[in-house]
Design a protein around this motif. Structure first.
Motif, mmCIF file in Angstrom:
data_model
loop_
_atom_site.group_PDB
_atom_site.id
_atom_site.type_symbol
_atom_site.label_atom_id
_atom_site.label_comp_id
_atom_site.label_asym_id
_atom_site.label_seq_id
_atom_site.Cartn_x
_atom_site.Cartn_y
_atom_site.Cartn_z
ATOM 1 N N GLY A 35 -10.836 10.686 -7.977
ATOM 2 C CA GLY A 35 -10.687 12.061 -8.444
ATOM 3 C C GLY A 35 -9.482 12.241 -9.350
ATOM 4 O O GLY A 35 -9.549 12.963 -10.359
ATOM 5 N N ASN A 36 -8.379 11.591 -9.009
ATOM 6 C CA ASN A 36 -7.186 11.681 -9.859
ATOM 7 C C ASN A 36 -7.434 11.070 -11.233
ATOM 8 O O ASN A 36 -6.977 11.603 -12.254
ATOM 9 C CB ASN A 36 -6.011 10.973 -9.179
ATOM 10 N N LEU A 37 -8.154 9.946 -11.256
ATOM 11 C CA LEU A 37 -8.507 9.345 -12.545
ATOM 12 C C LEU A 37 -9.427 10.268 -13.337
ATOM 13 O O LEU A 37 -9.323 10.356 -14.574
ATOM 14 C CB LEU A 37 -9.183 7.992 -12.328
ATOM 15 N N GLY A 38 -10.324 10.970 -12.643
ATOM 16 C CA GLY A 38 -11.200 11.913 -13.329
ATOM 17 C C GLY A 38 -10.414 13.001 -14.036
ATOM 18 O O GLY A 38 -10.690 13.331 -15.194
ATOM 19 N N ARG A 39 -9.412 13.546 -13.368
ATOM 20 C CA ARG A 39 -8.569 14.570 -13.994
ATOM 21 C C ARG A 39 -7.826 13.995 -15.196
ATOM 22 O O ARG A 39 -7.696 14.631 -16.243
ATOM 23 C CB ARG A 39 -7.566 15.106 -12.976
ATOM 24 N N HIS A 57 -2.153 5.320 -11.927
ATOM 25 C CA HIS A 57 -3.379 5.640 -11.194
ATOM 26 C C HIS A 57 -4.232 4.390 -10.969
ATOM 27 O O HIS A 57 -4.806 4.209 -9.886
ATOM 28 C CB HIS A 57 -4.196 6.688 -11.947
ATOM 29 N N LYS A 58 -4.332 3.536 -11.986
ATOM 30 C CA LYS A 58 -5.133 2.313 -11.847
ATOM 31 C C LYS A 58 -4.520 1.387 -10.803
ATOM 32 O O LYS A 58 -5.237 0.770 -10.001
ATOM 33 C CB LYS A 58 -5.240 1.604 -13.197
ATOM 34 N N GLU A 59 -3.186 1.278 -10.792
ATOM 35 C CA GLU A 59 -2.519 0.437 -9.796
ATOM 36 C C GLU A 59 -2.737 0.997 -8.390
ATOM 37 O O GLU A 59 -3.002 0.240 -7.446
ATOM 38 C CB GLU A 59 -1.023 0.350 -10.099
ATOM 39 N N ALA A 60 -2.628 2.305 -8.254
ATOM 40 C CA ALA A 60 -2.820 2.931 -6.944
ATOM 41 C C ALA A 60 -4.260 2.737 -6.454
ATOM 42 O O ALA A 60 -4.495 2.450 -5.269
ATOM 43 C CB ALA A 60 -2.479 4.418 -7.019
ATOM 44 N N LEU A 61 -5.233 2.876 -7.359
ATOM 45 C CA LEU A 61 -6.634 2.667 -6.990
ATOM 46 C C LEU A 61 -6.867 1.227 -6.539
ATOM 47 O O LEU A 61 -7.555 0.980 -5.534
ATOM 48 C CB LEU A 61 -7.546 2.999 -8.170
ATOM 49 N N ALA A 62 -6.291 0.265 -7.262
ATOM 50 C CA ALA A 62 -6.466 -1.146 -6.898
ATOM 51 C C ALA A 62 -5.898 -1.432 -5.510
ATOM 52 O O ALA A 62 -6.499 -2.172 -4.718
ATOM 53 C CB ALA A 62 -5.798 -2.038 -7.944
ATOM 54 N N MET A 63 -4.746 -0.846 -5.187
ATOM 55 C CA MET A 63 -4.151 -1.023 -3.857
ATOM 56 C C MET A 63 -5.055 -0.452 -2.773
ATOM 57 O O MET A 63 -5.257 -1.059 -1.714
ATOM 58 C CB MET A 63 -2.778 -0.348 -3.808
ATOM 59 N N ALA A 64 -5.601 0.735 -3.026
ATOM 60 C CA ALA A 64 -6.486 1.367 -2.046
ATOM 61 C C ALA A 64 -7.765 0.559 -1.861
ATOM 62 O O ALA A 64 -8.260 0.403 -0.728
ATOM 63 C CB ALA A 64 -6.813 2.794 -2.478
ATOM 64 N N LEU A 71 0.806 -1.219 0.000
ATOM 65 C CA LEU A 71 0.000 0.000 0.000
ATOM 66 C C LEU A 71 0.840 1.271 0.000
ATOM 67 O O LEU A 71 0.437 2.289 -0.570
ATOM 68 C CB LEU A 71 -0.933 0.000 1.214
ATOM 69 N N LEU A 72 2.022 1.237 0.632
ATOM 70 C CA LEU A 72 2.860 2.437 0.658
ATOM 71 C C LEU A 72 3.241 2.899 -0.742
ATOM 72 O O LEU A 72 3.507 4.086 -0.963
ATOM 73 C CB LEU A 72 4.115 2.183 1.489
ATOM 74 N N LEU A 73 3.268 1.974 -1.695
ATOM 75 C CA LEU A 73 3.614 2.349 -3.067
ATOM 76 C C LEU A 73 2.493 3.126 -3.747
ATOM 77 O O LEU A 73 2.748 3.850 -4.716
ATOM 78 C CB LEU A 73 3.931 1.099 -3.889
ATOM 79 N N SER A 74 1.275 2.978 -3.270
ATOM 80 C CA SER A 74 0.150 3.617 -3.966
ATOM 81 C C SER A 74 0.303 5.134 -3.972
ATOM 82 O O SER A 74 0.011 5.792 -4.978
ATOM 83 C CB SER A 74 -1.172 3.214 -3.310
ATOM 84 N N ASN A 77 -13.962 5.088 1.289
ATOM 85 C CA ASN A 77 -12.788 5.564 2.003
ATOM 86 C C ASN A 77 -12.252 6.802 1.303
ATOM 87 O O ASN A 77 -12.295 6.899 0.068
ATOM 88 C CB ASN A 77 -11.719 4.471 2.065
ATOM 89 N N VAL A 78 -11.731 7.726 2.073
ATOM 90 C CA VAL A 78 -11.223 8.975 1.502
ATOM 91 C C VAL A 78 -10.092 8.709 0.519
ATOM 92 O O VAL A 78 -10.015 9.357 -0.540
ATOM 93 C CB VAL A 78 -10.757 9.934 2.620
ATOM 94 N N GLN A 79 -9.209 7.763 0.846
ATOM 95 C CA GLN A 79 -8.096 7.479 -0.057
ATOM 96 C C GLN A 79 -8.603 6.946 -1.400
ATOM 97 O O GLN A 79 -8.106 7.331 -2.460
ATOM 98 C CB GLN A 79 -7.134 6.475 0.586
ATOM 99 N N THR A 80 -9.574 6.067 -1.359
ATOM 100 C CA THR A 80 -10.174 5.560 -2.600
ATOM 101 C C THR A 80 -10.798 6.699 -3.394
ATOM 102 O O THR A 80 -10.636 6.786 -4.625
ATOM 103 C CB THR A 80 -11.235 4.494 -2.275
ATOM 104 N N ALA A 81 -11.494 7.588 -2.704
ATOM 105 C CA ALA A 81 -12.112 8.736 -3.373
ATOM 106 C C ALA A 81 -11.062 9.619 -4.044
ATOM 107 O O ALA A 81 -11.273 10.120 -5.160
ATOM 108 C CB ALA A 81 -12.921 9.551 -2.362
#
Length: 647
Positions: free
Chosen positions: A502-506, A479-486, A442-445, A494-498
């Motif tokens: 948002g980052n994917l939206g941008r 971004h997809k990898e980070a979302l999957a980890m979260a 998770l720290l990598l996300s 969860n706020v982190q997932t949200a």
């Protein structure tokens, strides 16, 4: 044998090597006497040394050279020396051999540790008794970190067993011995607490957890109040390690164990250290994005402080409480607490200690959160430099400092479009973490998220369409990898997932996938509103991003206007009229009103934007160093009184 060495010390001048100034013994940081200030510790160290001040320092180091020269023949007799002398022998032990060079910093001088030396030092520090003795030399702890990191770098480079794992396994084996006496068990517990604290301080969290778990097992069946107090201390430290390594299920189990022990001790009439424990509870809830509960536990931690509370754990309580205040947008309270933490850390440990660097990381977080971005960059840069000087090498704490500086630099240079500095640090963070952590940790996300944000902006500014496409595709993957980890760690709500939505939206907006972008932003807003409320900073960010999508790409101007106004309202409420993020909302509104030919509102927001620029210029002119603004340390009771009086 010792007599022969003694004769050679006084009779062989040709053995002497060039004298090296070793003032580090007076300026380094002790860990043992937690109640002393940094200056008092220096005076105490000098006072204890003054008894032998007739003994020439050059002669002492000549003696060390001779002992090192005969090391293999007399190594077993060295255990009779005091820990400080034994430490100097290990540090000095540099037989001539090739190629691995590790820099040891000593007031500008560099000592070279070569491969042969590391083999000998590894053999010594792998011995639990030697390691425990070395930890008693508190004023040279930073040098022990240097040595230990050199051994860890060597093992990671050669893909061999890490010394941290060797030590933790040796501790487990000793704990598993049959028929331990009460005295042996007590000694093992104290050794385990000391060694695990060192490993955790250096970022070797899994091995610290192994030791603390064995430590817990030694105390599991005891009904003695003292042993239960130690068991609670094990829980506190274990929770700290599990929080740091994102082992949330295990941390939840430790949390429950700690609650049981607290009730048992209170039933026995004992008064355990609840402030530090409650602070770790706060950390656990914060990492899970339950900010209300994190704030509640941080207040309980502060309320549990007493007038003579030791300063090292006080620093940690203040740091965590400050972070919890930031996340609840209690910025005045956070300012009080984090500045006190920085001042006390500097006073107790000096400005080249890992604890000082830890405190700076949290100070940087506060500064970034209150829109003092350039100051935040300065603080993060200093924290990274301290961590590199203490640990260097392949170290988790160094990796996290690179990530924090990368994000701060990204925010600081966003308007200028200069992202090379931020990208360098983001990539260094990921490089180090991939050498230290499983690929899906998770720290990598967070590091992947930061790099993705940087690549997206670099893509937008790049005129080469092939390069733009390459950057956007890499950012999308990250971004997809980070979302999957979260999602694995926290789930959907969860706020982190949200944040990842948002980052994917941008990113989808930059990739011209507008419907997908809208979907991601709406998801982010829904989750954040439910968890944080409609007036939170995180909500304002997502609202502003959706407004930009509607304004510049989907031509939904009425919707964009309402979202911009909402984002502006939240930003001004939290940060004031000079908040840096308002610029993008004001410019967006001007575009909406220009397209709608609403000249009255165009004129209004041109004036608003001009006033905003004036405020920003004034803020830049009056900005000072984040270090000169620090105040003198307050008494614990005064800090608490000020905190409780703030609305």
């Amino acid at each position: 044998m010792m007599m022969q060495v003694s004769v050679s010390i006084f009779g062989n001048d040709h053995e002497k090597k060039k004298h090296i100034n070793t003032d580090f013994r007076l300026t380094a940081v002790p860990e043992v006497r937690a109640d002393l200030t940094h200056r008092e510790t220096q005076q105490t160290t000098m006072a204890s040394a003054s008894v032998l001040k007739w003994f020439p320092e050059a002669l002492y180091y000549s003696a060390l050279n001779v002992v090192v020269h005969h090391y293999k023949n007399i190594r077993h007799e060295l255990r009779i020396f005091p820990p400080s002398v034994q430490f100097d022998i290990l540090f000095k032990h540099c037989p001539v051999s090739a190629p691995l060079v590790v820099l040891m910093f000593n007031k500008g001088l560099l000592q070279l540790f070569k491969n042969g030396c590391l083999v000998e030092v590894r053999a010594e520090l792998s011995d639990l008794d030697v390691m425990t003795r070395m930890l008693k030399v508190g004023d040279k702890r930073h040098l022990l970190h240097h040595c230990f990191q050199a051994l860890m770098d060597q093992a990671l480079g050669h893909h061999s067993t890490k010394i941290s794992s060797v030590i933790s396994q040796a501790y487990v084996d000793r704990c598993n011995q049959e028929a331990l006496t009460d005295k042996q068990r007590d000694s093992l517990v104290l050794h385990g607490l000391a060694i695990s604290a060192f490993l955790a301080e250096a970022g070797w969290l899994p091995d610290a957890e192994v030791i603390l778990t064995s430590c817990q097992n030694l105390l599991a069946d005891s009904s003695d109040p003292l042993q239960k107090t130690r068991a609670l201390e094990c829980c506190h430290r274990l929770l700290h390690v599990q929080n740091g390594y994102c082992r949330f299920e295990e941390a939840e189990h430790t949390y429950n164990q700690a609650m049981v022990l607290v009730k048992q001790l209170q039933g026995m009439g004992a008064s355990p250290n609840l402030a530090s424990l409650y602070s770790e509870f706060s950390t656990l809830y914060m990492l899970r994005s339950n900010y209300a509960e994190a704030y509640s536990w941080s207040v309980k931690a502060l309320q549990s402080l007493v007038a003579n509370f030791p300063k090292p754990p006080l620093i940690d309580v203040l740091r965590q409480s400050a972070k919890a205040c930031v996340l609840k947008r209690e910025f005045k309270k956070a300012r009080l607490l984090i500045r006190q933490a920085v001042v006390i850390a500097s006073e107790v440990f000096g400005d080249q200690h890992p604890k000082y660097a830890d405190t700076l990381i949290d100070y940087g977080f506060y500064l970034l959160s209150v829109d003092a971005i350039s100051q935040g960059v300065q603080v993060y840069q200093t924290a990274l430099e301290v961590r590199q000087s203490v640990f260097g090498g392949i170290n988790l704490h160094v990796a996290v400092a690179h990530e924090d500086l990368a994000y701060a630099s990204y925010v600081h240079n966003y308007a200028l479009g200069k992202f090379s500095h931020a990208r360098t640090h983001a990539e260094k963070a990921i490089e180090l973490m991939l050498r230290l952590l499983p690929g899906d940790h998770l720290l990598l996300s967070s590091s992947k998220r930061v790099k993705a944000l940087i690549l997206e902006e670099m893509a937008i500014d790049n005129h080469d369409k092939d390069v733009e496409k390459q950057f956007l595709e890499e950012a999308h993957l990250l971004h997809k990898e980070a979302l999957a980890m979260a999602m694995r760690a926290f789930g959907e709500m969860n706020v982190q997932t949200a944040k990842h939505y948002g980052n994917l939206g941008r990113l989808y907006q930059s990739m011209r996938l507008f419907e997908l972008a809208e979907e991601m932003h709406l998801k982010a807003i829904t989750i954040k509103e439910q968890l944080l409320g409609p007036e939170d900073y995180e909500v304002a960010l997502s609202v502003g991003h959706l407004a930009s999508l509607y304004n510049y790409d989907m031509m939904k101007f009425d919707n964009a206007e309402q979202l911009y106004l909402r984002s502006i309202s939240i930003g001004k409420k939290l940060f004031g009229d000079g908040y840096s993020g308002l610029e993008y909302d004001y410019r967006g509104l001007l575009r909406v009103y220009t397209i709608q030919a609403n000249m009255e509102k165009c004129f209004k927001y041109q004036n608003v934007l001009a006033y905003w620029k004036l405020l920003r210029d004034e803020a830049q002119e009056t900005q000072t160093s984040p270090f000169t603004e620090l105040t003198e340390p307050l008494r614990v009771t005064d800090t608490l009184q000020q905190f409780m009086s703030m609305s």
